[in-house]
Design an enzyme around this catalytic site. Structure first.
Site, PDB file in Angstrom:
ATOM      1  N   ARG A  64       0.824  -1.215   0.000  1.00 32.43           N
ATOM      2  CA  ARG A  64       0.000   0.000   0.000  1.00 32.43           C
ATOM      3  C   ARG A  64       0.860   1.269   0.000  1.00 32.43           C
ATOM      4  O   ARG A  64       0.490   2.281  -0.603  1.00 32.43           O
ATOM      5  CB  ARG A  64      -0.934  -0.034   1.220  1.00 32.43           C
ATOM      6  CG  ARG A  64      -1.981   1.046   1.225  1.00 32.43           C
ATOM      7  CD  ARG A  64      -3.046   0.773   2.262  1.00 32.43           C
ATOM      8  NE  ARG A  64      -4.050   1.815   2.298  1.00 32.43           N
ATOM      9  CZ  ARG A  64      -4.359   2.505   3.396  1.00 32.43           C
ATOM     10  NH1 ARG A  64      -3.757   2.251   4.546  1.00 32.43           N
ATOM     11  NH2 ARG A  64      -5.285   3.440   3.345  1.00 32.43           N
ATOM     12  N   HIS A  68       0.257   4.353  -2.547  1.00 26.96           N
ATOM     13  CA  HIS A  68      -0.039   5.715  -2.079  1.00 26.96           C
ATOM     14  C   HIS A  68       1.076   6.697  -2.422  1.00 26.96           C
ATOM     15  O   HIS A  68       0.845   7.893  -2.501  1.00 26.96           O
ATOM     16  CB  HIS A  68      -0.338   5.714  -0.572  1.00 26.96           C
ATOM     17  CG  HIS A  68      -1.726   5.250  -0.260  1.00 26.96           C
ATOM     18  ND1 HIS A  68      -2.490   5.757   0.756  1.00 26.96           N
ATOM     19  CD2 HIS A  68      -2.509   4.314  -0.855  1.00 26.96           C
ATOM     20  CE1 HIS A  68      -3.679   5.157   0.777  1.00 26.96           C
ATOM     21  NE2 HIS A  68      -3.705   4.267  -0.187  1.00 26.96           N
ATOM     22  N   GLU A  90       2.139  14.399   3.392  1.00 31.18           N
ATOM     23  CA  GLU A  90       1.155  13.419   2.906  1.00 31.18           C
ATOM     24  C   GLU A  90       0.841  12.347   3.941  1.00 31.18           C
ATOM     25  O   GLU A  90      -0.296  11.924   4.102  1.00 31.18           O
ATOM     26  CB  GLU A  90       1.689  12.720   1.647  1.00 31.18           C
ATOM     27  CG  GLU A  90       1.688  13.558   0.402  1.00 31.18           C
ATOM     28  CD  GLU A  90       2.420  12.871  -0.750  1.00 31.18           C
ATOM     29  OE1 GLU A  90       2.482  11.623  -0.782  1.00 31.18           O
ATOM     30  OE2 GLU A  90       2.923  13.581  -1.627  1.00 31.18           O
ATOM     31  N   ASN A  96      -3.919   8.528   4.781  1.00 26.85           N
ATOM     32  CA  ASN A  96      -2.629   7.852   4.978  1.00 26.85           C
ATOM     33  C   ASN A  96      -2.336   7.489   6.426  1.00 26.85           C
ATOM     34  O   ASN A  96      -1.298   6.906   6.714  1.00 26.85           O
ATOM     35  CB  ASN A  96      -1.495   8.743   4.454  1.00 26.85           C
ATOM     36  CG  ASN A  96      -1.369   8.669   2.936  1.00 26.85           C
ATOM     37  OD1 ASN A  96      -1.826   7.704   2.330  1.00 26.85           O
ATOM     38  ND2 ASN A  96      -0.768   9.674   2.342  1.00 26.85           N
ATOM     39  N   HIS A 194      -6.098  -5.827  -2.603  1.00 24.89           N
ATOM     40  CA  HIS A 194      -6.867  -6.052  -1.376  1.00 24.89           C
ATOM     41  C   HIS A 194      -6.994  -7.535  -1.044  1.00 24.89           C
ATOM     42  O   HIS A 194      -7.712  -7.898  -0.118  1.00 24.89           O
ATOM     43  CB  HIS A 194      -8.250  -5.388  -1.485  1.00 24.89           C
ATOM     44  CG  HIS A 194      -8.176  -3.892  -1.408  1.00 24.89           C
ATOM     45  ND1 HIS A 194      -9.268  -3.066  -1.587  1.00 24.89           N
ATOM     46  CD2 HIS A 194      -7.133  -3.056  -1.162  1.00 24.89           C
ATOM     47  CE1 HIS A 194      -8.896  -1.803  -1.463  1.00 24.89           C
ATOM     48  NE2 HIS A 194      -7.605  -1.770  -1.216  1.00 24.89           N
ATOM     49  N   THR A 241      -8.180 -14.902   3.496  1.00 24.28           N
ATOM     50  CA  THR A 241      -6.756 -15.255   3.492  1.00 24.28           C
ATOM     51  C   THR A 241      -5.929 -13.973   3.371  1.00 24.28           C
ATOM     52  O   THR A 241      -5.270 -13.732   2.361  1.00 24.28           O
ATOM     53  CB  THR A 241      -6.439 -16.192   2.310  1.00 24.28           C
ATOM     54  OG1 THR A 241      -6.862 -15.536   1.097  1.00 24.28           O
ATOM     55  CG2 THR A 241      -7.170 -17.519   2.417  1.00 24.28           C
ATOM     56  N   ASP A 246      -3.560 -14.136  -3.246  1.00 26.68           N
ATOM     57  CA  ASP A 246      -4.230 -15.178  -4.036  1.00 26.68           C
ATOM     58  C   ASP A 246      -5.497 -14.601  -4.678  1.00 26.68           C
ATOM     59  O   ASP A 246      -5.735 -13.391  -4.603  1.00 26.68           O
ATOM     60  CB  ASP A 246      -4.576 -16.385  -3.135  1.00 26.68           C
ATOM     61  CG  ASP A 246      -5.388 -15.961  -1.910  1.00 26.68           C
ATOM     62  OD1 ASP A 246      -6.069 -14.905  -1.965  1.00 26.68           O
ATOM     63  OD2 ASP A 246      -5.355 -16.663  -0.891  1.00 26.68           O
TER      64      ASP A 246
HETATM   65  C1  HEM Z   1      -9.294   0.902  -6.209  1.00 33.06           C
HETATM   66  C2  HEM Z   1      -9.278   1.878  -5.348  1.00 33.06           C
HETATM   67  C3  HEM Z   1      -8.829   1.691  -3.921  1.00 33.06           C
HETATM   68  C4  HEM Z   1      -9.475   2.130  -2.820  1.00 33.06           C
HETATM   69  C5  HEM Z   1     -10.780   2.921  -2.797  1.00 33.06           C
HETATM   70  C6  HEM Z   1      -8.701   1.715  -1.685  1.00 33.06           C
HETATM   71  C7  HEM Z   1      -9.019   1.988  -0.378  1.00 33.06           C
HETATM   72  C8  HEM Z   1      -8.437   1.389   0.705  1.00 33.06           C
HETATM   73  C9  HEM Z   1      -8.854   1.568   2.050  1.00 33.06           C
HETATM   74  C10 HEM Z   1     -10.000   2.476   2.523  1.00 33.06           C
HETATM   75  C11 HEM Z   1      -8.084   0.761   2.832  1.00 33.06           C
HETATM   76  C12 HEM Z   1      -8.191   0.560   4.333  1.00 33.06           C
HETATM   77  C13 HEM Z   1      -7.582   1.705   5.078  1.00 33.06           C
HETATM   78  C14 HEM Z   1      -7.867   1.546   6.548  1.00 33.06           C
HETATM   79  O1  HEM Z   1      -9.037   1.517   6.917  1.00 33.06           O
HETATM   80  O2  HEM Z   1      -6.905   1.477   7.323  1.00 33.06           O
HETATM   81  C15 HEM Z   1      -7.155   0.095   1.969  1.00 33.06           C
HETATM   82  C16 HEM Z   1      -6.213  -0.808   2.393  1.00 33.06           C
HETATM   83  C17 HEM Z   1      -5.318  -1.419   1.556  1.00 33.06           C
HETATM   84  N1  HEM Z   1      -5.122  -1.133   0.228  1.00 33.06           N
HETATM   85 FE1  HEM Z   1      -6.361  -0.079  -0.954  1.00 33.06          FE
HETATM   86  N2  HEM Z   1      -7.613   1.024  -2.111  1.00 33.06           N
HETATM   87  C18 HEM Z   1      -7.644   0.986  -3.479  1.00 33.06           C
HETATM   88  C19 HEM Z   1      -6.689   0.423  -4.297  1.00 33.06           C
HETATM   89  C20 HEM Z   1      -5.568  -0.228  -3.863  1.00 33.06           C
HETATM   90  C21 HEM Z   1      -4.474  -0.634  -4.701  1.00 33.06           C
HETATM   91  C22 HEM Z   1      -4.359  -0.315  -6.187  1.00 33.06           C
HETATM   92  C23 HEM Z   1      -3.591  -1.301  -3.907  1.00 33.06           C
HETATM   93  C24 HEM Z   1      -2.286  -1.935  -4.278  1.00 33.06           C
HETATM   94  C25 HEM Z   1      -1.997  -2.407  -5.456  1.00 33.06           C
HETATM   95  C26 HEM Z   1      -4.135  -1.307  -2.572  1.00 33.06           C
HETATM   96  C27 HEM Z   1      -3.569  -1.923  -1.498  1.00 33.06           C
HETATM   97  C28 HEM Z   1      -4.114  -1.920  -0.220  1.00 33.06           C
HETATM   98  C29 HEM Z   1      -3.641  -2.775   0.841  1.00 33.06           C
HETATM   99  C30 HEM Z   1      -2.554  -3.839   0.724  1.00 33.06           C
HETATM  100  C31 HEM Z   1      -4.393  -2.453   1.970  1.00 33.06           C
HETATM  101  C32 HEM Z   1      -4.264  -3.073   3.358  1.00 33.06           C
HETATM  102  C33 HEM Z   1      -3.272  -2.277   4.164  1.00 33.06           C
HETATM  103  C34 HEM Z   1      -2.972  -2.829   5.528  1.00 33.06           C
HETATM  104  O3  HEM Z   1      -3.444  -3.905   5.896  1.00 33.06           O
HETATM  105  O4  HEM Z   1      -2.230  -2.141   6.236  1.00 33.06           O
HETATM  106  N3  HEM Z   1      -5.312  -0.619  -2.588  1.00 33.06           N
HETATM  107  N4  HEM Z   1      -7.374   0.504   0.683  1.00 33.06           N
END
Ligand code: HEM
Length: 322
Positions: A64, A68, A90, A96, A194, A241, A246
């Protein structure tokens, strides 16, 4: 005649390379550190491996961070800069606040500076670390072209429109990703990031009451209970998972078990539904599309030549101020 043919062949080859590598790729190369820091990739991989073995949930954090970074003013490690007395960076923007893995990046950078000072940019470290995090979680490996330079601007308000909000629908997601040159398949595959990690109730609680028709009732009840007892800071995993890279994320979307509105919309919208079905059925194809998406993502708005520096510490610009 022979020379003309050779020239045509050369031009075709150049076009193919550019087409594969994508726009902005001219600044990057696969062997950028071959002479100046030949062990850079190994150093990154060792630290990431150790970190993820100690805490498998960190893979999500590292992936992530790179996302970002790249979506806000390009892949220039602006997400790593600390706020200063006169500037909120940021990393302190609402979107963030839950980023994780900064200490892993610090450790990598310290080791790189000990080995080859002033050579490997923080933006490249982020790209390597995200790739390795995905790999150690069981995802695909892809070569990371390098040579990014670090930026000096990091302003919290830049994140407001640059980062996708969790309530966006498929059309808005398609439009936002298109501004960076992504097609629909890239966007859906990258959302598959995700497959790792968690979200906080603050990000999905609205879905629990407004989207009951597209939310599995069992999941809805358990999420509601978690949010009720833990409040906005309670977390839930994106799929069953959450430390394994996966195709389960896409299968869960088919079962209406998407966590964020922006996840479930991918299955509900005719523009993206077929891609979700395809990735759910064929994780190998998801891996392929994810690699393509990550390669593009790692090349958004790169700083070239004099624009940018190689920071000594990823948390501060070299001049100490900007
Ligand atoms: C498509 C639009 C996307 C939206 C609206 C979005 C939004 C979010 C949100 C709201 C969270 C949770 C934040 C929290 O509550 O702490 C999250 C977590 C995450 N996002 Fe996205 N995201 C998007 C795309 C992506 C992309 C493109 C990637 C990577 C290629 C990604 C990787 C992750 C990962 C790995 C997490 C988990 C982080 C953790 O466990 O610390 N996301 N995202």
């Amino acid at each position: 005649m022979g020379a003309a043919k050779d020239l045509v062949r050369l031009l075709i080859l150049v076009e193919v390379v550019v087409a594969i590598a994508g726009p902005g790729a001219a600044a990057l190369s696969m062997d950028y550190y071959a002479m100046t820091c030949p062990f850079a990739e190994y150093i990154v991989r060792n630290v990431v491996s150790e970190a993820v073995m100690g805490d498998p949930t960190l893979a999500a954090g590292l992936l992530r961070l790179h996302f970002h970074d790249c979506f806000v003013q390009g892949c220039d490690a602006s997400v790593l800069l600390d706020s200063t007395a006169g500037n909120t960076a940021e990393k302190d923007a609402p979107a963030n606040k839950s980023l994780r893995g900064f200490e892993v990046i610090d450790k990598i950078k310290q080791m790189l500076e000990a080995q080859c000072p002033g050579v490997v940019s923080c933006a490249d470290v982020l790209a390597f670390a995200a790739r390795d995090a995905v790999l150690f979680a069981g995802g695909p490996y892809y070569g990371v072209p390098t040579g990014r330079r670090d930026g000096s601007r990091s302003v919290f308000s830049d994140t407001f429109t640059a980062l996708p909000a969790p309530f966006l629908n498929a059309s808005s997601l398609i439009s936002l990703f298109a501004t960076h040159g992504f097609n629909v398949q890239d966007m859906v595959a990258l959302s598959g990031g995700h497959t790792l990690g968690v979200a906080h109730c603050a990000a999905f609680k609205t879905r629990l009451t407004t989207e009951t028709a597209t939310l599995d009732s069992g999941l809805g009840s358990s999420l509601a209970a978690a949010c009720k007892s833990g409040g906005d800071s309670a977390t839930a995993t994106f799929d069953r998972t959450s430390t394994a890279f996966d195709g389960v994320y896409f299968k869960e979307l088919q079962q209406r078990r998407g966590l964020l509105s922006s996840d479930q919309t991918l299955f509900e919208s005719p523009e993206t539904k077929q891609l979700v079905n395809m990735f759910a059925m064929n994780p190998g194809y998801f891996f392929f599309a994810f690699q393509q998406g990550m390669l593009k993502m790692g090349q958004i708005d790169l700083k070239e030549g004099d624009h940018g520096e190689v920071r000594k510490s990823c948390r501060v610009v070299n001049s100490g101020r900007w």
